[in-house]
Motif scaffolding. Structure first.
Motif, PDB file in Angstrom:
ATOM      1  N   GLY A 200     -51.338   8.561   5.783  1.00  0.00           N
ATOM      2  CA  GLY A 200     -52.493   8.879   6.149  1.00  0.00           C
ATOM      3  C   GLY A 200     -53.207   8.870   7.118  1.00  0.00           C
ATOM      4  O   GLY A 200     -54.244   8.938   8.288  1.00  0.00           O
TER       5      GLY A 200
ATOM      6  N   ARG B   9     -50.190  12.073   3.336  1.00  0.00           N
ATOM      7  CA  ARG B   9     -50.940  10.990   2.064  1.00  0.00           C
ATOM      8  C   ARG B   9     -50.338   9.678   2.460  1.00  0.00           C
ATOM      9  O   ARG B   9     -50.685   8.532   2.863  1.00  0.00           O
TER      10      ARG B   9
ATOM     11  N   ASN C  57     -57.809  10.439   3.077  1.00  0.00           N
ATOM     12  CA  ASN C  57     -57.216   9.092   2.657  1.00  0.00           C
ATOM     13  C   ASN C  57     -56.200   9.183   2.239  1.00  0.00           C
ATOM     14  O   ASN C  57     -55.796  10.003   1.602  1.00  0.00           O
ATOM     15  N   GLY C  58     -55.286   7.773   1.802  1.00  0.00           N
ATOM     16  CA  GLY C  58     -53.978   8.007   2.069  1.00  0.00           C
ATOM     17  C   GLY C  58     -54.369   6.231   2.065  1.00  0.00           C
ATOM     18  O   GLY C  58     -54.613   5.278   2.932  1.00  0.00           O
TER      19      GLY C  58
ATOM     20  N   GLY D 274     -51.643   5.049   4.771  1.00  0.00           N
ATOM     21  CA  GLY D 274     -52.120   4.542   6.410  1.00  0.00           C
ATOM     22  C   GLY D 274     -51.451   3.823   6.741  1.00  0.00           C
ATOM     23  O   GLY D 274     -51.126   3.462   8.232  1.00  0.00           O
TER      24      GLY D 274
END
Length: 303
Positions: free
Chosen positions: A55, A52, A2-3, A5
């Motif tokens: 992503g 993070r 999760n990030g 991205g």
């Protein structure tokens, strides 16, 4: 993972990017942390924050190892020259501010003579003689290292294989001719076919020099229909035509102008269908240089 991205370079903490490079080059996370003078926990947190932001996962983690993912390998290949370029830009800005700009340094492989480099940069020199330029030899194996360190700004060579993390182009091509001693049978000819070399030895750079250029020359002979008999020269730092003095029965590929040289003891013979040898230029990607652009533009007109 999760990030966001979608982080761009401006969103990434360059300090964390430098930490990532140190981790990639160290045998372990502990050693990397020691090299950075921070705790292992702080370094691990910095790498996770970088992941993070991007992503992506940069490392596959286990209890005993930290293995880079394909994304991590890709980031490392791009980060090394990017950080080097940033450091060199900062140094350049400080020098300009101090009124002492550093000379533009061109490193050339031994298969390219300094006189040939001057032919390439001559239009730039004539346009502005006040521009400081330094030309010096650099073995091909060390060109990437010297570009990353800022020791040279541009690398030139005939048979230079460019690393994937460097920017490169074929700057120009030089017409090849043949050098033979005055008592060599081919010295009696103003022009020869490439196939005429089939009966003679060809002297090329020795094993400690640039294999890539030798491969180019061997390829020219093979395309002419014969397998060349190669002699490896042990001379270093002298023009290629001098090799035939030590090997009187051999011939050498050169870029000299046709005619007699070296007190009429060496004849430069033209080919009826002349081959050309490329000159490859290499530099740090993602960097801007007005002088480099001018030199590459001038090189396009040099044959």
């Amino acid at each position: 993972m999760n990030g966001s991205g979608d982080a761009g370079l401006r969103d990434i903490d360059l300090r964390r990017l430098r930490m990532f490079v140190v981790v990639m080059e160290a045998p372990s996370l502990r050693v990397a942390a020691d090299n950075l003078f921070i705790s292992q926990q702080a370094l691990s947190s910095a790498i996770r924050e970088l992941e993070r932001q991007l992503g992506v996962e940069l490392f596959s983690r286990s209890r005993r190892s930290l293995t880079p993912t394909p994304a991590g390998e890709a980031l490392y290949r791009g980060a090394v020259p990017l950080l080097a370029g940033g450091e060199q830009l900062a140094t350049q800005v400080r020098r300009v501010n101090a009124g002492a700009p550093a000379p533009f340094v061109i490193g050339h492989a031994p298969d390219l003579a300094s006189s040939e480099v001057f032919r390439i940069i001559e239009p730039v020199v004539l346009a502005d003689p006040s521009v400081p330029i330094t030309v010096r030899p650099v073995f091909a194996d060390f060109m990437r290292e010297e570009l990353l360190s800022g020791s040279i700004d541009l690398a030139l060579g005939r048979g230079v294989s460019a690393p994937p993390d460097m920017a490169t182009t074929i700057a120009t091509e030089h017409e090849l001719r043949l050098a033979v001693r005055s008592d060599h049978p081919l010295a009696a000819h103003a022009r020869v076919d490439m196939a005429a070399l089939a009966g003679y030895e060809v002297v090329v750079w020795g094993p400690e020099h640039e294999y890539e250029y030798t491969d180019i020359l061997v390829g020219l002979c093979r395309r002419a229909g014969f397998e060349p008999r190669i002699i490896l020269s042990t001379l270093l730092g002298t023009p290629p035509h001098t090799a035939v003095i030590a090997h009187p029965k051999a011939c050498a590929f050169v870029t000299n102008e046709p005619g007699w040289i070296y007190a009429n003891s060496i004849r430069i013979v033209e080919f009826t269908d002349p081959p050309f040898a490329p000159v490859r230029a290499m530099w740090l990607p993602n960097t801007a240089s007005t002088l480099r652009r001018q030199i590459l533009a001038a090189a396009e007109g040099v044959v």
